[in-house]
Motif scaffolding. Structure first.
Motif, mmCIF file in Angstrom:
data_model
loop_
_atom_site.group_PDB
_atom_site.id
_atom_site.type_symbol
_atom_site.label_atom_id
_atom_site.label_comp_id
_atom_site.label_asym_id
_atom_site.label_seq_id
_atom_site.Cartn_x
_atom_site.Cartn_y
_atom_site.Cartn_z
ATOM 1 N N GLY A 1 -20.321 36.341 64.578
ATOM 2 C CA GLY A 1 -19.270 36.138 65.577
ATOM 3 C C GLY A 1 -17.913 36.631 65.120
ATOM 4 O O GLY A 1 -17.217 37.337 65.857
ATOM 5 N N ILE A 2 -17.520 36.265 63.917
ATOM 6 C CA ILE A 2 -16.206 36.661 63.380
ATOM 7 C C ILE A 2 -16.076 38.176 63.322
ATOM 8 O O ILE A 2 -15.105 38.753 63.813
ATOM 9 N N PHE A 3 -17.045 38.828 62.700
ATOM 10 C CA PHE A 3 -16.951 40.280 62.510
ATOM 11 C C PHE A 3 -17.095 41.031 63.832
ATOM 12 O O PHE A 3 -16.440 42.061 64.035
ATOM 13 N N THR A 4 -17.931 40.532 64.724
ATOM 14 C CA THR A 4 -18.063 41.160 66.038
ATOM 15 C C THR A 4 -16.759 41.010 66.809
ATOM 16 O O THR A 4 -16.305 41.956 67.468
ATOM 17 N N TYR A 5 -16.133 39.858 66.707
ATOM 18 C CA TYR A 5 -14.852 39.644 67.381
ATOM 19 C C TYR A 5 -13.803 40.627 66.861
ATOM 20 O O TYR A 5 -13.045 41.207 67.643
ATOM 21 N N LYS A 6 -13.763 40.816 65.560
ATOM 22 C CA LYS A 6 -12.784 41.754 64.987
ATOM 23 C C LYS A 6 -12.991 43.167 65.536
ATOM 24 O O LYS A 6 -12.025 43.868 65.841
ATOM 25 N N ILE A 7 -14.244 43.578 65.672
ATOM 26 C CA ILE A 7 -14.551 44.916 66.185
ATOM 27 C C ILE A 7 -14.179 45.026 67.664
ATOM 28 O O ILE A 7 -13.502 45.971 68.087
ATOM 29 N N LEU A 8 -14.627 44.072 68.467
ATOM 30 C CA LEU A 8 -14.434 44.158 69.910
ATOM 31 C C LEU A 8 -13.000 43.856 70.340
ATOM 32 O O LEU A 8 -12.526 44.387 71.346
ATOM 33 N N ASN A 9 -12.311 43.023 69.582
ATOM 34 C CA ASN A 9 -10.918 42.709 69.894
ATOM 35 C C ASN A 9 -10.062 43.978 69.827
ATOM 36 O O ASN A 9 -9.168 44.168 70.648
ATOM 37 N N LYS A 10 -10.349 44.849 68.863
ATOM 38 C CA LYS A 10 -9.614 46.120 68.750
ATOM 39 C C LYS A 10 -9.838 46.998 69.971
ATOM 40 O O LYS A 10 -9.009 47.834 70.302
ATOM 41 N N LYS A 11 -10.962 46.818 70.645
ATOM 42 C CA LYS A 11 -11.288 47.597 71.847
ATOM 43 C C LYS A 11 -10.876 46.868 73.123
ATOM 44 O O LYS A 11 -11.148 47.334 74.220
ATOM 45 N N ILE B 1 -14.826 31.216 68.801
ATOM 46 C CA ILE B 1 -14.108 32.325 68.168
ATOM 47 C C ILE B 1 -13.164 32.995 69.165
ATOM 48 O O ILE B 1 -12.155 33.568 68.783
ATOM 49 N N GLY B 2 -13.476 32.902 70.450
ATOM 50 C CA GLY B 2 -12.575 33.462 71.448
ATOM 51 C C GLY B 2 -13.226 34.338 72.499
ATOM 52 O O GLY B 2 -12.542 34.888 73.355
ATOM 53 N N PHE B 3 -14.534 34.474 72.449
ATOM 54 C CA PHE B 3 -15.229 35.271 73.452
ATOM 55 C C PHE B 3 -15.434 34.473 74.739
ATOM 56 O O PHE B 3 -15.602 33.257 74.700
ATOM 57 N N SER B 4 -15.453 35.183 75.860
ATOM 58 C CA SER B 4 -15.983 34.656 77.108
ATOM 59 C C SER B 4 -17.445 35.096 77.083
ATOM 60 O O SER B 4 -17.728 36.294 77.046
ATOM 61 N N VAL B 5 -18.360 34.134 77.070
ATOM 62 C CA VAL B 5 -19.762 34.423 76.774
ATOM 63 C C VAL B 5 -20.654 34.257 78.000
ATOM 64 O O VAL B 5 -20.629 33.221 78.664
ATOM 65 N N ILE B 6 -21.441 35.303 78.270
ATOM 66 C CA ILE B 6 -22.525 35.211 79.243
ATOM 67 C C ILE B 6 -23.811 35.122 78.412
ATOM 68 O O ILE B 6 -24.199 36.101 77.770
ATOM 69 N N PRO B 7 -24.447 33.950 78.359
ATOM 70 C CA PRO B 7 -25.657 33.816 77.535
ATOM 71 C C PRO B 7 -26.864 34.504 78.180
ATOM 72 O O PRO B 7 -27.108 34.342 79.373
ATOM 73 N N VAL B 8 -27.568 35.291 77.379
ATOM 74 C CA VAL B 8 -28.784 35.965 77.836
ATOM 75 C C VAL B 8 -29.888 35.649 76.818
ATOM 76 O O VAL B 8 -30.082 36.387 75.851
ATOM 77 N N PRO B 9 -30.587 34.533 77.011
ATOM 78 C CA PRO B 9 -31.629 34.172 76.050
ATOM 79 C C PRO B 9 -32.842 35.095 76.157
ATOM 80 O O PRO B 9 -33.193 35.566 77.231
ATOM 81 N N ALA B 10 -33.453 35.335 75.017
ATOM 82 C CA ALA B 10 -34.664 36.166 74.938
ATOM 83 C C ALA B 10 -35.657 35.460 74.026
ATOM 84 O O ALA B 10 -35.331 34.436 73.427
ATOM 85 N N ASP B 11 -36.830 36.005 73.898
ATOM 86 C CA ASP B 11 -37.809 35.499 72.944
ATOM 87 C C ASP B 11 -38.085 34.005 73.131
ATOM 88 O O ASP B 11 -37.988 33.224 72.203
ATOM 89 N N TYR B 12 -38.403 33.629 74.356
ATOM 90 C CA TYR B 12 -38.764 32.227 74.604
ATOM 91 C C TYR B 12 -40.040 31.894 73.855
ATOM 92 O O TYR B 12 -40.985 32.658 73.841
ATOM 93 N N ARG B 13 -40.064 30.739 73.240
ATOM 94 C CA ARG B 13 -41.248 30.295 72.505
ATOM 95 C C ARG B 13 -41.978 29.300 73.389
ATOM 96 O O ARG B 13 -41.559 28.165 73.536
ATOM 97 N N VAL B 14 -43.064 29.744 73.981
ATOM 98 C CA VAL B 14 -43.847 28.889 74.876
ATOM 99 C C VAL B 14 -45.301 28.899 74.438
ATOM 100 O O VAL B 14 -45.784 29.856 73.842
ATOM 101 N N ASP B 15 -45.976 27.825 74.757
ATOM 102 C CA ASP B 15 -47.390 27.704 74.440
ATOM 103 C C ASP B 15 -48.173 27.953 75.715
ATOM 104 O O ASP B 15 -48.102 27.175 76.658
ATOM 105 N N ARG B 16 -48.899 29.044 75.755
ATOM 106 C CA ARG B 16 -49.656 29.396 76.956
ATOM 107 C C ARG B 16 -51.130 28.983 76.848
ATOM 108 O O ARG B 16 -51.924 29.297 77.715
#
Length: 176
Positions: free
Chosen positions: A73-83, A107-122
């Motif tokens: 989060g910290i390092f991604t924020y530093k990269i994206l904040n510059k942009k 950290i300061g992001f406005s976050v849209i959560p997109v979950p992946a890799d659901y662990r389900v028992d089929r």
């Protein structure tokens, strides 16, 4: 030595790829050398995987210093904040999303959560369903790890000033 993309990471990356196809916004891949300094950063393997799916190199931003979710989060924020980017789609495994969401939002992001890799028992249920299996133990480990991570973040990490939150080995200084 080149790193390999683990199956659960591949599922996250495929989800990111599907989003990229719709919005055509850059993708940040985040992850450094966690256990072995002789193996490339996790983000490099992730970038190669996305390129193999057809995403142009220029559309992938690599963050290769982080060693944990908070540093991601910290390092991604530093990269994206510059942009000038503050709003993100956060793609991670569903079991990891509650902790990741808290961290990236703090950290300061406005976050849209997109979950992946659901662990389900089929599997269908039978009398043997009540006996422990190795996969179930691993799922329990993941859950416990995430709950401890959330507890640590809420009780300790979140209360520290942002400039001091990353671990000492993160190369962040008070002026960053």
């Amino acid at each position: 030595m080149k790193a390999a993309v683990k199956p659960q990471v591949a599922k996250r990356l495929y989800t990111a790829f599907k989003i990229w196809k719709k919005v055509k916004k850059p993708i940040v891949v985040s992850g450094g050398k966690i256990f072995n300094e002789n193996v490339e950063a996790e983000s490099s393997a992730m970038k190669r995987f996305l390129i193999s799916l057809g995403i142009p190199n220029k559309e992938i931003i690599e963050e290769s210093k982080s060693k944990n979710t908070f540093q991601n989060g910290i390092f991604t924020y530093k990269i994206l904040n510059k942009k000038g980017i503050k709003k993100i789609c956060l793609v991670t495994s569903a079991y990891h999303m509650p902790r990741s969401y808290r961290i990236f939002k703090s950290i300061g992001f406005s976050v849209i959560p997109v979950p992946a890799d659901y662990r389900v028992d089929r599997d269908s249920y039978s009398w043997s369903s009540y006996f422990p299996r190795m996969g179930d133990l691993y799922d329990s480990f993941l859950g416990i790890h995430e709950y401890i991570g959330i507890l640590y973040f809420e009780l300790i990490q979140k209360r520290k000033p942002l400039k001091w939150r990353a671990r000492e080995d993160s190369n962040l200084r008070p002026t960053d």
